[in-house]
Design a protein around this motif. Structure first.
Motif, short mmCIF file in Angstrom:
data_model
loop_
_atom_site.label_atom_id
_atom_site.label_comp_id
_atom_site.label_asym_id
_atom_site.label_seq_id
_atom_site.Cartn_x
_atom_site.Cartn_y
_atom_site.Cartn_z
N ALA A 1 0.83 -1.21 0.00
CA ALA A 1 0.00 0.00 0.00
C ALA A 1 0.86 1.25 0.00
N ALA A 2 2.04 1.17 0.57
CA ALA A 2 2.91 2.35 0.71
C ALA A 2 3.69 2.66 -0.55
N ILE A 3 4.29 1.65 -1.15
CA ILE A 3 5.27 1.88 -2.21
C ILE A 3 4.78 1.39 -3.57
N GLY A 4 4.25 0.18 -3.61
CA GLY A 4 3.84 -0.36 -4.88
C GLY A 4 5.02 -0.52 -5.83
N SER A 5 4.71 -0.66 -7.10
CA SER A 5 5.75 -0.80 -8.11
C SER A 5 5.61 0.32 -9.12
N TYR A 6 6.65 0.54 -9.86
CA TYR A 6 6.60 1.50 -10.96
C TYR A 6 7.18 0.82 -12.18
N GLU A 7 6.35 0.71 -13.21
CA GLU A 7 6.75 -0.03 -14.41
C GLU A 7 7.18 -1.45 -14.05
N GLY A 8 6.52 -2.03 -13.04
CA GLY A 8 6.80 -3.40 -12.66
C GLY A 8 7.97 -3.58 -11.72
N SER A 9 8.64 -2.50 -11.32
CA SER A 9 9.82 -2.62 -10.47
C SER A 9 9.54 -2.10 -9.07
N TYR A 10 9.94 -2.89 -8.07
CA TYR A 10 9.81 -2.45 -6.69
C TYR A 10 11.05 -1.70 -6.20
N THR A 11 12.01 -1.50 -7.09
CA THR A 11 13.18 -0.71 -6.72
C THR A 11 13.02 0.74 -7.18
N ALA A 12 11.91 1.04 -7.80
CA ALA A 12 11.68 2.41 -8.29
C ALA A 12 10.29 2.87 -7.89
N GLY A 13 9.93 2.64 -6.65
CA GLY A 13 8.60 3.00 -6.18
C GLY A 13 8.32 4.48 -6.28
N ARG A 14 7.07 4.82 -6.52
CA ARG A 14 6.66 6.21 -6.62
C ARG A 14 5.63 6.58 -5.56
N GLY A 15 5.29 5.63 -4.70
CA GLY A 15 4.28 5.93 -3.70
C GLY A 15 2.88 5.62 -4.16
N TYR A 16 2.74 4.65 -5.07
CA TYR A 16 1.43 4.11 -5.42
C TYR A 16 1.17 2.91 -4.51
N PRO A 17 -0.06 2.67 -4.12
CA PRO A 17 -1.23 3.51 -4.38
C PRO A 17 -1.59 4.45 -3.23
N PHE A 18 -0.87 4.36 -2.07
CA PHE A 18 -1.23 5.22 -0.94
C PHE A 18 -0.01 5.90 -0.32
N GLY A 19 0.88 6.36 -1.17
CA GLY A 19 2.03 7.11 -0.70
C GLY A 19 2.06 8.46 -1.39
N ALA A 20 3.24 8.91 -1.77
CA ALA A 20 3.42 10.23 -2.36
C ALA A 20 2.60 10.39 -3.64
N ALA A 21 2.62 9.38 -4.51
CA ALA A 21 1.90 9.49 -5.78
C ALA A 21 0.41 9.68 -5.57
N SER A 22 -0.14 8.95 -4.63
CA SER A 22 -1.58 9.05 -4.37
C SER A 22 -1.94 10.43 -3.86
#
Length: 538
Positions: free
Chosen positions: A65-86
């Motif tokens: 819930a905090a980090i999620g993945s970005y383009e399928g990678s968990y080493t480049a989290g953007r804060g989806y779905p309930f972090g910074a991006a959200s």
């Protein structure tokens, strides 16, 4: 032939077992999850065969819930779905903050497409979280049946997972579906997925789940939250704010019923948390209350009595700056990126009075560079990137109840609740304090929400639920200020002269297709059930 639905569904919904233990132990080396059994995932028969492993797996669901993945990678989290991006996108879909860079420009300008990263990654990570929750629910039920954990413990853990499942589905509804008020929930909803998707057989079953209606989604969301309320402890024993408890389930139910326009329901749920009192508001459940200072919940983000539920972030679990709230929302001269500023339209608004302490304590002006604007100062750990993402605070509980009381004619109680939040931020001798209810009490509550929850991602949800309100709607996506509308020296921010800054980014009517985000193109192309269920206009 390759099962493209299995590929996409697995990629978008399925960080399940890999996330459960690998993420739970803060190992951020997960690969793209395009296989039915990722090599770095611990098999379910091991994960759910030991009570300690099960607890770690629960941590993994929260981390998704905090980090999620970005383009399928968990080493480049953007804060989806309930972090910074959200939080940023909840603000960028509204007008109270200004986008200054390209990071969320497509969201801000409503130029979203079925392939744009912002909405695609929100969908992907919401349903990845849903699938982790569903996989976890199945696992703890089986563990209880085998006597590995007690039935009571299994129900508590299932309650936490169902809380997160409800939270995720509601976020999907307010981004991809029309509000409940449009046809009393009869508009097309989002797929409510309540089964794990980890085997070919489960994928085939999941393929049959269509979008249904918004009303059907809300029925299932409330059922999950009712189960959570019934089975979660009043005081979570570990990480009290970052683990869902009974109070969190009730508070989110208030929010959901608010989105449904069920004002008596909001009042009933609020009474469980003390909003029916005449003074000294505090919750019988876990003692939630407003803190003396409006900044305290952010200074002590991981240990305070006002935050009911937050998503935890740490230096270890936040794999990069782009998922860090302070870094993404703060000004450059103190360690942020100056990506998003507070709009002078809100900052100069007459309803935000001069001596409001939220100005001095929770905003900060950049003093150098070419964007000497005012920014939020709610998030301020620029070094460790550890600010927790607030999901719901007791201030929202009070204002949700205040609006409900005002809309049902109990202005006296509404006024007490509004003043509790508003006066907390005003000096004791302030002449700005209300002594009698304002002429439009509902509007006063809505304006208070814009100040109190600024930079917490709550603006779009309010725009969404109020879209068809005959008196308080923005009419759709409101007009917005662009960077080019602002003076670089920051002189647009002035609470003495309160200059008017005219937004040049046009508004979009509610009926515009842009009011909704499109489902990802990969989901539409790969899922036969959703192939003809794209939002119109895309």
């Amino acid at each position: 032939m390759k099962n493209t639905f299995a590929y996409t569904y697995n990629k978008s919904l399925k960080a399940a077992m890999a996330g459960l233990l690998v993420i739970g132990m803060s190992a951020a080396s997960c690969s793209k999850f395009t296989e039915l059994a990722p090599q770095n995932a611990m098999p379910p028969d091991i994960t759910f065969s030991d009570s300690s492993n099960i607890e770690v797996a629960m941590n993994g669901v929260y981390n998704a819930a905090a980090i999620g993945s970005y383009e399928g990678s968990y080493t480049a989290g953007r804060g989806y779905p309930f972090g910074a991006a959200s939080i940023e996108q909840g603000e960028m879909r509204g007008e109270d903050m200004v986008n200054l860079a390209t990071f969320y420009d497509v969201t801000y300008r409503a130029n979203i497409s079925p392939t744009s990263a912002n909405n695609v990654n929100m969908w992907v990570n919401l349903y990845a979280l849903v699938n982790q929750a569903n996989t976890f629910i199945e696992g703890v039920r089986n563990a209880a049946a085998k006597g590995i954990i007690s039935a009571g413990k299994a129900a508590q853990l299932e309650g936490e997972a169902r809380f997160l499942r409800a939270l995720a589905h509601h976020e999907a509804v307010i981004n991809f579906s029309r509000p409940y008020a449009d046809g009393n929930g009869s508009q097309v909803g989002v797929p409510y997925r309540d089964m794990p998707v980890n085997t070919p057989e489960q994928i085939q079953a999941a393929m049959k789940v269509g979008r249904g209606t918004v009303a059907q989604d809300y029925t299932k969301i409330l059922a999950d939250l009712d189960f959570a309320e019934a089975n979660l402890p009043a005081t979570p024993k570990v990480n009290a704010i970052a683990r869902a408890g009974k109070g969190a389930a009730i508070a989110i139910k208030m929010r959901v019923k608010q989105h449904m326009g069920d004002w008596p329901g909001v009042i009933t749920e609020g009474a469980k948390l003390g909003t029916d009192k005449a003074a000294d508001f505090s919750s019988p459940v876990n003692g939630y209350k407003l803190l003396p200072s409006p900044d305290e919940a952010f200074v002590k983000f991981d240990n305070n009595g006002e935050s009911i539920f937050s998503i935890a972030h740490t230096a270890a679990t936040n794999p990069g700056n782009n998922a860090a709230l302070a870094y993404m929302l703060g000004p450059a001269d103190i360690g942020g990126r100056s990506l998003v500023a507070i709009s002078p339209v809100l900052y100069n608004a007459e309803f935000w009075v001069n001596d409001d302490l939220r100005r001095s304590l929770l905003t900060i002006k950049q003093l150098s560079g070419t964007t000497k604007f005012v920014y939020t100062y709610k998030y301020r750990d620029f070094v460790n990137k550890s600010d927790w993402a607030p999901i719901i605070r007791y201030a929202e509980v009070l204002l949700n109840a205040a609006e409900a009381y005002a809309r049902t004619g109990n202005n006296a109680q509404a006024f007490l609740l509004l003043n509790a939040v508003r006066n907390r931020s005003l000096p004791a001798d302030s002449k700005s304090r209300f002594t009698v209810p304002p002429a439009d009490l509902v509007l006063a509550v809505l304006n208070e929400r814009r100040i109190e929850f600024l930079a917490e991602g709550r603006r779009w949800p309010d725009i969404h639920r109020l879209a068809l309100d005959p008196k308080y709607s923005t009419g759709g996506i409101p007009a917005k200020v662009l960077l080019s509308d602002l003076k670089a020296d920051g002189s647009d921010y002035n609470i003495t002269t309160r200059p008017k800054v005219e937004p040049s980014l046009v508004s979009f009517e509610y009926k515009s297709f842009k009011f909704l985000w499109p489902l990802p193109a990969t989901e539409i192309s790969s899922n036969p059930t959703l192939r003809d269920a794209q939002n119109p206009g895309y």
